[in-house]
Write an enzyme that holds these catalytic residues in place. Sequence first.
Site, PDB file in Angstrom:
ATOM      1  N   ASP A 201      48.536 -97.158  38.006  1.00  0.00           N
ATOM      2  CA  ASP A 201      49.147 -98.212  37.216  1.00  0.00           C
ATOM      3  C   ASP A 201      48.156 -99.377  37.062  1.00  0.00           C
ATOM      4  O   ASP A 201      47.446 -99.711  38.014  1.00  0.00           O
ATOM      5  CB  ASP A 201      50.386 -98.686  37.987  1.00  0.00           C
ATOM      6  CG  ASP A 201      51.308 -99.501  37.125  1.00  0.00           C
ATOM      7  OD1 ASP A 201      52.424 -99.027  36.876  1.00  0.00           O
ATOM      8  OD2 ASP A 201      50.890-100.608  36.693  1.00  0.00           O
TER       9      ASP A 201
ATOM     10  N   LYS B 159      42.409-103.360  18.467  1.00  0.00           N
ATOM     11  CA  LYS B 159      43.244-104.304  17.740  1.00  0.00           C
ATOM     12  C   LYS B 159      44.699-104.077  18.107  1.00  0.00           C
ATOM     13  O   LYS B 159      44.993-102.997  18.618  1.00  0.00           O
ATOM     14  CB  LYS B 159      43.029-104.190  16.234  1.00  0.00           C
ATOM     15  CG  LYS B 159      43.630-102.928  15.615  1.00  0.00           C
ATOM     16  CD  LYS B 159      43.570-102.947  14.122  1.00  0.00           C
ATOM     17  CE  LYS B 159      44.809-103.493  13.480  1.00  0.00           C
ATOM     18  NZ  LYS B 159      45.759-102.484  13.007  1.00  0.00           N
TER      19      LYS B 159
ATOM     20  N   HIS C 136      38.178-100.989  13.306  1.00  0.00           N
ATOM     21  CA  HIS C 136      37.538 -99.698  12.992  1.00  0.00           C
ATOM     22  C   HIS C 136      37.048 -99.628  11.552  1.00  0.00           C
ATOM     23  O   HIS C 136      36.206 -98.796  11.220  1.00  0.00           O
ATOM     24  CB  HIS C 136      38.448 -98.508  13.358  1.00  0.00           C
ATOM     25  CG  HIS C 136      39.538 -98.235  12.372  1.00  0.00           C
ATOM     26  ND1 HIS C 136      40.691 -98.958  12.306  1.00  0.00           N
ATOM     27  CD2 HIS C 136      39.630 -97.300  11.394  1.00  0.00           C
ATOM     28  CE1 HIS C 136      41.451 -98.485  11.333  1.00  0.00           C
ATOM     29  NE2 HIS C 136      40.836 -97.471  10.765  1.00  0.00           N
TER      30      HIS C 136
ATOM     31  N   LYS D 201      33.339 -97.847   9.356  1.00  0.00           N
ATOM     32  CA  LYS D 201      33.354 -96.914   8.221  1.00  0.00           C
ATOM     33  C   LYS D 201      32.047 -97.056   7.433  1.00  0.00           C
ATOM     34  O   LYS D 201      31.701 -98.161   7.005  1.00  0.00           O
ATOM     35  CB  LYS D 201      34.538 -97.223   7.298  1.00  0.00           C
ATOM     36  CG  LYS D 201      35.897 -96.865   7.907  1.00  0.00           C
ATOM     37  CD  LYS D 201      37.007 -97.234   6.932  1.00  0.00           C
ATOM     38  CE  LYS D 201      38.382 -97.084   7.546  1.00  0.00           C
ATOM     39  NZ  LYS D 201      38.864 -95.725   7.672  1.00  0.00           N
TER      40      LYS D 201
ATOM     41  N   GLU E 225      48.608 -96.766   0.857  1.00  0.00           N
ATOM     42  CA  GLU E 225      48.923 -95.600   1.689  1.00  0.00           C
ATOM     43  C   GLU E 225      50.208 -94.982   1.154  1.00  0.00           C
ATOM     44  O   GLU E 225      51.182 -95.702   0.923  1.00  0.00           O
ATOM     45  CB  GLU E 225      49.066 -96.013   3.154  1.00  0.00           C
ATOM     46  CG  GLU E 225      47.731 -96.494   3.709  1.00  0.00           C
ATOM     47  CD  GLU E 225      47.786 -96.936   5.177  1.00  0.00           C
ATOM     48  OE1 GLU E 225      46.902 -96.562   5.948  1.00  0.00           O
ATOM     49  OE2 GLU E 225      48.732 -97.655   5.531  1.00  0.00           O
TER      50      GLU E 225
ATOM     51  N   ASP F 230      48.900-106.219  10.255  1.00  0.00           N
ATOM     52  CA  ASP F 230      48.393-104.871  10.520  1.00  0.00           C
ATOM     53  C   ASP F 230      47.045-104.610   9.843  1.00  0.00           C
ATOM     54  O   ASP F 230      46.139-104.050  10.454  1.00  0.00           O
ATOM     55  CB  ASP F 230      49.432-103.847  10.041  1.00  0.00           C
ATOM     56  CG  ASP F 230      49.106-102.429  10.474  1.00  0.00           C
ATOM     57  OD1 ASP F 230      48.602-102.264  11.607  1.00  0.00           O
ATOM     58  OD2 ASP F 230      49.344-101.476   9.696  1.00  0.00           O
TER      59      ASP F 230
ATOM     60  N   HIS G  31      41.225-105.804   8.830  1.00  0.00           N
ATOM     61  CA  HIS G  31      40.423-104.915   7.973  1.00  0.00           C
ATOM     62  C   HIS G  31      40.068-105.540   6.615  1.00  0.00           C
ATOM     63  O   HIS G  31      38.921-105.505   6.188  1.00  0.00           O
ATOM     64  CB  HIS G  31      41.173-103.615   7.682  1.00  0.00           C
ATOM     65  CG  HIS G  31      41.683-102.910   8.899  1.00  0.00           C
ATOM     66  ND1 HIS G  31      41.038-102.943  10.109  1.00  0.00           N
ATOM     67  CD2 HIS G  31      42.784-102.129   9.098  1.00  0.00           C
ATOM     68  CE1 HIS G  31      41.713-102.222  10.988  1.00  0.00           C
ATOM     69  NE2 HIS G  31      42.778-101.713  10.406  1.00  0.00           N
TER      70      HIS G  31
ATOM     71  N   LYS H 174      52.643 -99.623   2.506  1.00  0.00           N
ATOM     72  CA  LYS H 174      53.064 -98.269   2.865  1.00  0.00           C
ATOM     73  C   LYS H 174      53.965 -97.749   1.737  1.00  0.00           C
ATOM     74  O   LYS H 174      54.585 -98.538   1.013  1.00  0.00           O
ATOM     75  CB  LYS H 174      53.867 -98.286   4.169  1.00  0.00           C
ATOM     76  CG  LYS H 174      53.127 -98.893   5.356  1.00  0.00           C
ATOM     77  CD  LYS H 174      52.072 -97.963   5.921  1.00  0.00           C
ATOM     78  CE  LYS H 174      51.421 -98.552   7.167  1.00  0.00           C
ATOM     79  NZ  LYS H 174      50.190 -97.865   7.555  1.00  0.00           N
TER      80      LYS H 174
HETATM   81  C1  BG6 Z   1      45.336 -99.229  11.241  1.00  0.00           C
HETATM   82  C2  BG6 Z   1      46.745 -99.654  10.886  1.00  0.00           C
HETATM   83  O1  BG6 Z   1      44.627-100.286  11.837  1.00  0.00           O
HETATM   84  O2  BG6 Z   1      44.653 -98.807  10.078  1.00  0.00           O
HETATM   85  C3  BG6 Z   1      47.477 -98.546  10.155  1.00  0.00           C
HETATM   86  O3  BG6 Z   1      47.450 -99.991  12.071  1.00  0.00           O
HETATM   87  C4  BG6 Z   1      46.667 -98.042   8.983  1.00  0.00           C
HETATM   88  O4  BG6 Z   1      48.768 -98.971   9.713  1.00  0.00           O
HETATM   89  C5  BG6 Z   1      45.252 -97.695   9.440  1.00  0.00           C
HETATM   90  O5  BG6 Z   1      47.308 -96.881   8.453  1.00  0.00           O
HETATM   91  C6  BG6 Z   1      44.380 -97.287   8.277  1.00  0.00           C
HETATM   92  O6  BG6 Z   1      43.160 -96.827   8.787  1.00  0.00           O
HETATM   93  P1  BG6 Z   1      42.399 -95.609   8.124  1.00  0.00           P
HETATM   94  O7  BG6 Z   1      41.108 -95.528   8.841  1.00  0.00           O
HETATM   95  O8  BG6 Z   1      43.277 -94.412   8.312  1.00  0.00           O
HETATM   96  O9  BG6 Z   1      42.272 -95.972   6.681  1.00  0.00           O
END
Ligand code: BG6
Length: 455
Positions: free
Chosen positions: A80, A133, A163, A167, A201, A220, A225, A311
């Site tokens: 833990d 994140k 992330h 890319k 998305e 989010d 991003h 979304k």
């Molecule tokens: C994440 C979000 O950080 O990035 C998600 O929490 C999102 O909601 C995702 O779908 C998108 O990342 P990628 O690399 O799949 O485009």
Amino acid sequence: MARAGALVLFGVTGDLARKMLLPALYHLTADGRLDLPVIGVAKTDLDLDGLIEHAREACGGVHDAAFDKLAGNLRLVAGDYGDPGTFERLREEAEGKGFLVHYLAVPPALFSPVAEGLAAVGLNRDARLVVEKPFGHDLASARELNDDLLRHFDEDHLRRVDHFLGKEPVEDLMVFRFANTLLEPIWNRSHIRSVQITMAEDFDVRDRGAFYDANGTVRDVVQNHLLQLLAILAMDPPPSTDARAQLDEKWRVLRAVQALNPADVVRGQYDGYLGTDGVRPGSTTETFVALRAYIDNWRWAGVPWCIRSGKALPTTDLEVVAELRRPPVTMFGNGGAPESPNLIRFRLQPDAGVTFDLLAKEPGKQHARPVPVSVDFTKVLGPMEAAYERILTDAVSGDPRRFARFDLVEESWRIVQPVLDAQDKPLPYEKGSWGPEPAEKIPPGGWHEISTTFD
Ligand code: BG6
């Protein structure tokens, strides 16, 4: 920058590790780019053999030499995060392994307790801390979290993952801008009418109801991003190639972005969202946002930077469209109407490349029409590395350029904070549509249709 002697992976049995980090570690091992002890930490009943089988499944059930090598590097400390004994055992396991990289693939509420647990056994020395994140929930909580972490790790030894910065097509924007000279002379308010960034998305929040409902689209993907993307697109050329110069330029441009005016923002929520597991009754969390941002500097003053994301939209795509100003005099418009504007499209996902929408004479007619001139980078340049392979490589080597420095994170929260403060009810939209109708009016003249594919 110290290179890691071992990678400590907190949350090794969690979702992110299973979907992204373990497969990335496997690919890096297979390519001969990573060969170091990986100490997994998790609250789990698994023993080391169980963890190895879990990792094998995460990597697609592979049986090969690369996986054997990764398996040979794996260690496990089960326990833990609230138990000091877990950190004692980690210290014993890490003994003699040199500089440590602690990667926290755990929920954000655990970032501070884990940093504190590490410090209690001295594992914050000769070590770097990498956190996933989200970094904070708003400006105040981000500052609080940062202060907590800085008690144990200084900024040079802290890395905040975004992330998108891993890319390749995102990084390629910088190459496209600063390795070619054709764009830079026109990349400013004199020639660009608007910039439109779409991250769409086509899936809904799926099984992430509770997480998503506590965050919404702005937290989010916009705060992190998409504002990082805006910074890369709008920044001035850095004075040198080192990481600090790049990060400083990104900060300078974010510093110039006005805090969002709620009147320039449309929030939406898709029909049916309220029935999702984990979503609070009557929730006003947005699943879509469209907004107009302005950058108060000499290059961009007055140019709307429009961002939309959501979304359950018609497609899954990430694309940037810059619209150029029209010629001052119409000579080849159809029926006297102004010509269509030139567009520069950067496609970032699912494929990567650039398209220029140029105007050419319609055969047999006196007017011009847009023709696309495209290059598909994957076809021409070959496959790209996965984002998490690059994030892990940098976590191990210490290069900070693909992480979010705190002053950038702080500026991003400042920019979105007025939208977080004004939580009015989002407008409903149908699944599979482009969001609520008023979103259409965010860019001057509406959104350009995105190209979806090169073929
Ligand atoms: C994440 C979000 O950080 O990035 C998600 O929490 C999102 O909601 C995702 O779908 C998108 O990342 P990628 O690399 O799949 O485009």
